[in-house]
Design a protein around this motif. Structure first.
Motif: not given
Length: 435
Positions: A317-326
């Motif tokens: 599985a691949r995760m997108r580049k993190c947008l940020g932290r909640s």
């Protein structure tokens, strides 16, 4: 290039069987060895034998950073201390550090996943890697170090800081790969330009950057200023450190080492699992760690998952580049604002430098947003009219993207403090007003 082709290209159904088998064993291990989890299972009316496989994962309790803090330092460890051979602690970005412990087998797993990370970035035993992550309690330095040695890469364990020395070593020792935070990579590039360093004297060709969120625009800036390929890597000390996931040379999402860490995406408000492609909070369950196994650990990082085979051939599985932290998300006048959104706007504006600071204040019960933005030297000598035009362009772009007003202040290069580790992008003065 693969480090472990059998796993990195495994069929999805075979991977699910492998994960299920490991999950069952892990659940039984923590139930009988960690009182914290046994209590949670008993309260939920779940016994280890109720967990048949990955399909039962959603029934299990979450673990949070606060749980680690409440059990500080060792109460979540699943083995006796005599089996713990190393201890690290988180960087404490969002509060008090959390302590993590590793058995000998855990360190083997850590080296294995870093070996995959480096190999997928095109780094081989012919390379020389300069590890400019901090060594010590922070997992970055030693994590990359031992994985690189497993591959046979020549390691320069220089740690963070001492920027001029970093550049000299890079030139003298023939560094071909750089490991550090992306903001520090930009700082190094800036110093190299000041020293009028000739690119032909530099062997650097690839960088693996992580430990803080960064945008595609920052990637372009790093690749142009250092003339390298910039690879995003992801990890957190609670799960193992760097090596949880990383990009390959296709740069189309970060491959998660799913045979060790099972990912989920949940809605951070309802805690319900989300489907492939939906953006939410990333959750991990470790299924092979011995020292500190964690069930459904809420990372607070926001991203989405895809299970499509990558162009490189990997099936993980691949995760997108993190947008940020909640928990890094700013709420300004009711609008959700992530620093990465502002960074993306700034780096698309010609004449700005990749150094900025976001300042949030409250005046007369109204939240205000201000930006300090460094501009290139020659812009400051231009007519005031041109500077005002640039300010207006940034203001308009931010307001169009975020839907809230912003004050923009252009400042001289090197006005904003540099970091040798994680950059401090946000100053939220509302926290001081509330205390």
């Amino acid at each position: 290039m693969y480090w472990n082709e059998e796993i990195e290209c495994i069929g999805r159904s075979d991977l699910r069987k492998l994960q299920s088998e490991k999950l069952r064993k892990m659940v039984e291990r923590i139930y009988y060895n960690v009182p914290f989890y046994r209590k949670k299972f008993d309260e939920a009316g779940i016994k280890p034998q109720d967990v048949k496989g990955v399909e039962d994962l959603h029934r299990l309790p979450f673990t949070t950073k606060q749980d680690l803090r409440d059990n500080y330092p060792y109460s979540l460890f699943a083995v006796p201390m005599k089996e713990i051979v190393r201890v690290h602690a988180s960087s404490g970005t969002t509060g008090k550090s959390t302590v993590v412990g590793y058995t000998k087998e855990d360190l083997e797993i850590w080296s294995e996943v870093i070996a995959r990370t480096l190999t997928s970035a095109g780094i081989t035993s012919k390379d020389v890697i300069q590890v400019a992550y901090g060594y010590g309690l922070f997992t970055g330095g030693l994590g990359v170090h031992y994985g690189a040695e497993k591959v046979g890469v020549t390691v320069i364990p220089i740690s963070g800081g001492n920027t001029r020395r970093q550049i000299q070593v890079m030139q003298d020792f023939g560094t071909t790969a750089l490991a550090c935070t992306p903001s520090y990579a930009l700082y190094l590039a800036e110093e190299m330009q000041e020293q009028k360093m000739r690119w032909e004297d530099n062997s650097l060709r690839v960088g693996i950057f992580g430990a803080e969120p960064w945008t595609e625009n920052m990637r372009k800036e790093i690749e142009q200023s250092l003339s390298i390929t910039a690879i995003d890597i992801y990890g957190l000390s609670e799960i193992i450190g760097p090596g949880v996931a990383s990009e390959c040379v296709c740069q189309s999402g970060l491959h998660i080492n799913e045979d060790h860490f099972i990912p989920e995406i949940i809605d951070p408000d309802t805690l319900e699992p989300l489907e492939e492609g939906e953006k939410g909070e990333l959750v991990f369950t470790t299924v092979t760690k011995e020292g500190l196994p964690l069930l459904r650990y809420r990372t607070r990082d926001l991203t989405s998952l895809t299970y499509e085979r990558c162009e490189c051939g990997r099936t993980l599985a691949r995760m997108r580049k993190c947008l940020g932290r909640s928990d890094d998300m700013l709420i300004i006048r009711g609008v959700n604002v992530f620093p990465s959104q502002i960074e993306a706007v700034l780096l698309e504006t010609s004449g700005t430098k990749p150094h900025y600071q976001i300042i949030v204040d409250r005046k007369h019960n109204l939240d205000t947003l201000s930006l300090l933005v460094e501009v290139e030297e020659h812009f400051l000598s231009d007519e005031i009219r041109k500077l005002e035009s640039m300010k207006e362009k940034i203001r308009h772009a931010v307001e169009s993207n975020l839907g809230i007003s912003v004050n923009v202040n252009l400042v001289e290069p090197k006005t904003i403090q540099r970091s040798e580790g994680k950059a401090k992008r946000v100053i939220d003065n509302r926290n001081n007003l509330q205390s």
